[in-house]
Design an enzyme around this catalytic site. Structure first.
Site, mmCIF file in Angstrom:
data_model
loop_
_atom_site.group_PDB
_atom_site.id
_atom_site.type_symbol
_atom_site.label_atom_id
_atom_site.label_comp_id
_atom_site.label_asym_id
_atom_site.label_seq_id
_atom_site.Cartn_x
_atom_site.Cartn_y
_atom_site.Cartn_z
ATOM 1 N N HIS A 154 13.899 5.854 4.143
ATOM 2 C CA HIS A 154 13.382 4.590 4.692
ATOM 3 C C HIS A 154 13.866 3.357 3.927
ATOM 4 O O HIS A 154 13.821 2.245 4.480
ATOM 5 C CB HIS A 154 11.850 4.590 4.698
ATOM 6 N N ASP B 96 13.327 14.900 9.568
ATOM 7 C CA ASP B 96 11.994 14.464 9.167
ATOM 8 C C ASP B 96 11.184 14.073 10.405
ATOM 9 O O ASP B 96 11.757 13.710 11.437
ATOM 10 C CB ASP B 96 12.151 13.254 8.237
ATOM 11 N N HIS C 78 9.575 11.434 10.651
ATOM 12 C CA HIS C 78 9.733 9.983 10.779
ATOM 13 C C HIS C 78 11.205 9.626 11.001
ATOM 14 O O HIS C 78 12.105 10.285 10.468
ATOM 15 C CB HIS C 78 9.242 9.283 9.512
ATOM 16 N N TYR D 227 3.605 16.376 3.264
ATOM 17 C CA TYR D 227 2.422 15.960 2.526
ATOM 18 C C TYR D 227 1.320 17.026 2.545
ATOM 19 O O TYR D 227 0.154 16.711 2.386
ATOM 20 C CB TYR D 227 1.954 14.603 3.077
ATOM 21 N N GLY E 206 8.069 2.886 3.261
ATOM 22 C CA GLY E 206 7.681 4.264 3.543
ATOM 23 C C GLY E 206 7.825 5.214 2.380
ATOM 24 O O GLY E 206 8.369 6.315 2.546
ATOM 25 N N ASP F 79 7.387 17.188 7.108
ATOM 26 C CA ASP F 79 6.129 16.602 7.577
ATOM 27 C C ASP F 79 5.925 16.788 9.073
ATOM 28 O O ASP F 79 4.925 16.320 9.628
ATOM 29 C CB ASP F 79 6.035 15.116 7.205
ATOM 30 N N ASP G 160 0.826 -1.207 0.000
ATOM 31 C CA ASP G 160 0.000 0.000 0.000
ATOM 32 C C ASP G 160 0.861 1.257 0.000
ATOM 33 O O ASP G 160 0.535 2.243 -0.671
ATOM 34 C CB ASP G 160 -0.921 0.011 1.224
#
Length: 409
Positions: free
Chosen positions: A140, A176, A178, A309, A148, A265, A97
């Site tokens: 990632h 980031d 993340h 995003y 990711g 983000d 996904d």
């Protein structure tokens, strides 16, 4: 190195419209419009016309270059799904996904990696002092796994290229929201690379890793550094965490070059994270990175993009600030955004340009209208404060490996 005036920093920007081909799907949050709008805003602000600026046209990286950080079997798998030879390789993260397969995936991802490596080469050769690849920052991706939204890890490839060219030590700072897990994992056992990631805790955010006690492999302990801030952290908390850990370690590590990742983000408008930073806060991080490069890394600095995003408001402004800082003359936060860009962005977003900023329209200014401040670590440690608890956990875990006192240095 010959000194230059502040507005004549020899710098490079990696850019080609071919970078817009890295598109998983029309509905995917990693939308190439982020890059298009950033480049157009930088042009509208006059950043791309600055004296001494070089444009690097990225080439598709060779399999040999990709193999410097990725397993050859993984590269072959990316090629096979790109060509349609196989539908997916979910065992390698291809067709998930997060990372749906798209035509020419290999070429698009390899071009981004090739751009960051070319930028690193230009910096090491002394052709430029700073370089930026806003399409990069795909932190990632692991040696044999897409993850990711990241297929090939351009940050890791650029670091490895610097080492191969003769750098004895390279520092990587990931800003980031993340955790920069892919870069960290690739250099987990390499004491020549210091990886520092300041990010939202993995308890609440993908990829669920990056805690204070993750400090590197047996022969490289202390060279993996993680500051996992709590959800809701804004400018003051994030900047306090950064300034309480990053410059102290860079000073001692004394890298030959600095690579940074500027995923935006962590902004309060971002739909995928839980941090609450502003454009001004993220601009400050770019200014900080420039200072770190000058103070600790011989002014050799490669900056990359990453996550982000909110494509019509946050990303173009934040990364235009990054480009301005890297090319030697920051854009004022109260600068007005050119109307030509606002009209283009409104069409791309399907918005009415007359909408106010508060109604989700296109921004007028290069700021969110906030004042950026933070308490320095020297002011003191508050044991009841969640940010300070996070900072101290990291300092206790890592600082002794570098001969630093976690309480006072």
């Amino acid at each position: 190195m010959t000194s230059t005036s502040p507005d004549r920093v020899p710098a490079a920007v990696v850019w080609d419209e071919a970078l817009l081909k890295y598109e998983f799907s029309r509905a995917h949050p990693m939308a190439p419009v982020r890059l298009d709008l950033t480049h157009r805003l930088a042009e509208a602000l006059g950043l791309m016309d600055r004296e001494g600026l070089r444009i690097i046209r990225p080439e598709v990286a060779s399999d040999e270059l990709l193999a410097s950080v990725h397993d050859p079997a993984y590269v072959r798998a990316v090629r096979s799904v790109s060509s349609g030879e196989v539908e997916h390789r979910r065992d390698m993260g291809l067709g998930s996904d997060d990372n749906p397969v798209f035509p020419h995936m290999h070429e698009a991802a390899a071009r981004i990696l090739g751009g960051s490596v070319a930028a690193a080469e230009a910096i090491w050769a002394g052709e430029v002092r700073h370089a930026v690849n806003i399409a990069g920052g795909l932190h990632h991706a692991a040696r044999g796994q897409a993850s990711g939204f990241c297929v090939y890890n351009d940050c890791a490839a650029a670091i490895q290229r610097l080492l191969d060219l003769g750098a004895e030590r390279v520092a990587y700072v990931d800003l980031d929201a993340h955790h920069g897990d892919g870069v960290e994992s690739m250099f987990w056992h390499d004491p020549r690379v210091l990886t520092i990631s300041v990010h939202e805790t993995g308890i609440s955010l993908f990829p669920g890793t990056g805690f204070a006690n993750d400090v590197g492999g047996p022969n490289a302990q202390g060279t993996a550094v993680n500051v996992a801030v709590p959800p809701g952290t804004g400018d003051s908390g994030f900047l306090r965490a950064v300034h309480a850990v990053v410059p102290q370690l860079l000073r001692v590590f004394a890298p030959d070059a600095l690579v940074t990742q500027h995923g935006c983000d962590g902004h309060r408008e971002d739909p995928l994270t839980n941090l609450t930073m502003s454009v001004e806060g993220q601009r400050q991080l770019a200014l900080d990175a420039a200072d770190w490069a000058a103070d600790f890394a011989h002014d050799r600095w490669l900056a990359t993009g990453g996550g982000g995003y909110s494509p019509f408001s946050v990303v173009p402004r934040t990364w235009s600030h990054l480009l301005a800082v890297a090319t030697g003359r920051p854009v004022r936060t109260d600068a007005e955004i050119p109307e030509t860009w606002r009209r283009y962005a409104a069409r791309a977003a399907g918005l009415d340009l007359s909408q106010s900023r508060e109604q989700g329209g296109i921004p007028h200014l290069m700021s969110d209208g906030v004042d950026v401040w933070w308490r320095s670590w020297e002011v003191g440690y508050d044991p009841s404060d969640a940010i300070d608890q996070t900072i101290m956990a990291t300092r206790k875990a890592v600082f002794p490996y570098h001969g630093l006192d976690p309480w006072f240095d």
